[in-house]
Scaffold this active site. Structure first.
Site, PDB file in Angstrom:
ATOM      1  N   THR A  24      53.068  -2.414 -76.399  1.00  0.00           N
ATOM      2  CA  THR A  24      53.386  -3.584 -75.445  1.00  0.00           C
ATOM      3  C   THR A  24      52.264  -4.207 -74.868  1.00  0.00           C
ATOM      4  O   THR A  24      51.617  -3.649 -74.296  1.00  0.00           O
ATOM      5  CB  THR A  24      54.749  -3.426 -74.748  1.00  0.00           C
ATOM      6  OG1 THR A  24      55.204  -4.767 -74.183  1.00  0.00           O
ATOM      7  CG2 THR A  24      54.480  -2.613 -73.573  1.00  0.00           C
ATOM      8  N   CYS A  30      44.433 -14.736 -73.402  1.00  0.00           N
ATOM      9  CA  CYS A  30      43.874 -13.593 -74.239  1.00  0.00           C
ATOM     10  C   CYS A  30      44.682 -13.356 -75.504  1.00  0.00           C
ATOM     11  O   CYS A  30      45.670 -14.153 -75.776  1.00  0.00           O
ATOM     12  CB  CYS A  30      44.150 -12.484 -73.381  1.00  0.00           C
ATOM     13  SG  CYS A  30      43.355 -12.094 -71.847  1.00  0.00           S
ATOM     14  N   HIS A  47      43.454  -5.998 -76.901  1.00  0.00           N
ATOM     15  CA  HIS A  47      43.861  -7.189 -76.100  1.00  0.00           C
ATOM     16  C   HIS A  47      42.482  -7.747 -75.224  1.00  0.00           C
ATOM     17  O   HIS A  47      42.139  -7.116 -74.432  1.00  0.00           O
ATOM     18  CB  HIS A  47      44.863  -6.752 -74.873  1.00  0.00           C
ATOM     19  CG  HIS A  47      45.244  -7.604 -73.842  1.00  0.00           C
ATOM     20  ND1 HIS A  47      46.347  -7.554 -73.295  1.00  0.00           N
ATOM     21  CD2 HIS A  47      44.518  -8.677 -73.487  1.00  0.00           C
ATOM     22  CE1 HIS A  47      46.559  -8.503 -72.352  1.00  0.00           C
ATOM     23  NE2 HIS A  47      45.451  -9.369 -72.712  1.00  0.00           N
TER      24      HIS A  47
END
Lengths: 161, 194
Positions: A24, A30, A47
């Site tokens: 998650t 981003c 990420h």
């Protein structure tokens, strides 16, 4: 979903894992690229925060996971090495790239989304789904059991990709 | 010491603004890896909507300042600032937005004043930006500018509790790259009384 372990990915970081795991993260400008091998139920998330790597004003070279051009190939490399799989086993999904803090000078979100698309295309991988842009943040939950990504844009309902 | 003075001043200003005591429940300054810090924030279970105000403090020791609280707390803060009965504001609206913007502006200015008056460092706040989003998203946007330049950053974190109304709010101060030289100078000269 409740029995599965949850891994959280921070800015400029990568998580790779095998089911049963949920990866998650929360996104603003981003972008998260999720790679998944459906036959093996393994996957990973990067990420990243900027499209292109380069030295900082102080001449420092930072983590490659912060950038699309160095981070996405690094995610693929880690998945291939850890799980001994070939590139063709994976499909990609892209999320994020919102313009949360409105800036007139640069649209980092949009630049990040474009960079992710180009790099995945250059790697000759398929983008199976994406939800990008807008002005609100994203919450994604990537279930490695199913390969589905549960994506919630702030203020809206969760949508499965 | 700089962190303590800044947070004390911000607490006093907040108490005065809302005419109720704001107790400091956490006050710390630490070095952290950006990825770890954001992953920890992302892993927090309570990710309900927050409203934050971000201010860039420009000058000799540039900082980024963030004030945020969860949405129910922001509604109470709005009623307190507007000096009306608590509970009248029911949803996020322009008044809530303006209130959080103003609190961020005033608290950031209080921190600026510590630098200007106590340490003779010229600082000037930029207009605050209000963000209404997930906590993870707000924090991420807050650290973005510094994360682009550094992998590890110093963060000054402080939490306030307004006992009477059960309101919790948080401030973060994030020095921009380059500030460390000025801060080191302060520590090595002014604080030692040279």
């Amino acid at each position: 979903m409740s029995d599965e372990k949850i891994l959280s990915v921070g800015v400029g970081d990568i998580q790779v894992a095998k089911a049963p795991i949920i990866i998650t993260t929360y996104l603003g400008s981003c972008v998260a690229v999720c790679l998944y091998a459906p036959l093996h139920k393994v996957g990973g998330v990067i990420h990243f925060m900027l499209p292109k790597a380069g030295p900082t004003h102080e001449g420092l070279i930072l983590k490659k996971e912060k950038y699309a051009d160095t981070g996405i190939p690094e995610l693929l490399r880690q998945l291939k090495n850890v799980f001994k799989l070939e590139k063709d086993a994976f499909v990609a999904k892209i999320f994020g790239g919102a313009n949360v803090v409105k800036s007139v000078s640069r649209q980092f979100g949009q630049e990040n989304v474009e960079a992710a698309g180009e790099i995945i295309k250059r790697l000759r991988m398929n983008i199976l789904a994406s939800h990008t842009g807008g002005e609100k943040g994203y919450k994604i939950m990537f279930d490695l059991n199913t390969g589905k990504v549960n994506c919630t844009v702030f203020g809206g309902p969760p949508i499965e990709y | 010491m700089i962190a303590q003075l800044s947070v004390d001043r911000a607490s006093q200003v907040l108490s005065k603004l809302i005419r109720s005591g704001a107790r400091i429940t956490l006050e710390r300054a630490y070095m952290t890896d950006i990825s770890e810090a954001t992953a920890k924030i992302n892993a927090q279970e309570n990710q309900a909507e927050v409203i934050g105000s971000m201010v860039d403090m420009m000058g000799d020791a540039p900082f980024k300042f963030l004030f945020y609280a969860d949405a129910p707390s922001c509604l109470i803060l709005t009623d307190l600032i507007l000096q009306r009965e608590v509970g009248l504001t029911k949803e996020f609206n322009i008044y809530v937005r303006s209130t959080i913007q103003e609190i961020g502006n005033i608290m950031a200015s209080a921190v600026c004043n510590v630098f200007a008056s106590d340490f003779e460092i010229a600082m000037k706040p930029t207009p605050p930006k209000v963000v209404h989003d997930f906590l993870g998203t707000v924090f991420q946007e807050f650290v973005m500018g510094t994360a682009a330049e550094r992998d590890e950053v110093m963060i000054i974190e402080s939490r306030f509790y307004i006992v009477r109304y059960d309101v919790k709010c948080t401030i973060y101060i994030l020095p921009f790259p380059g500030s460390d030289k000025t801060i080191n100078y302060i520590c090595n000269t002014r604080l030692k009384g040279e």
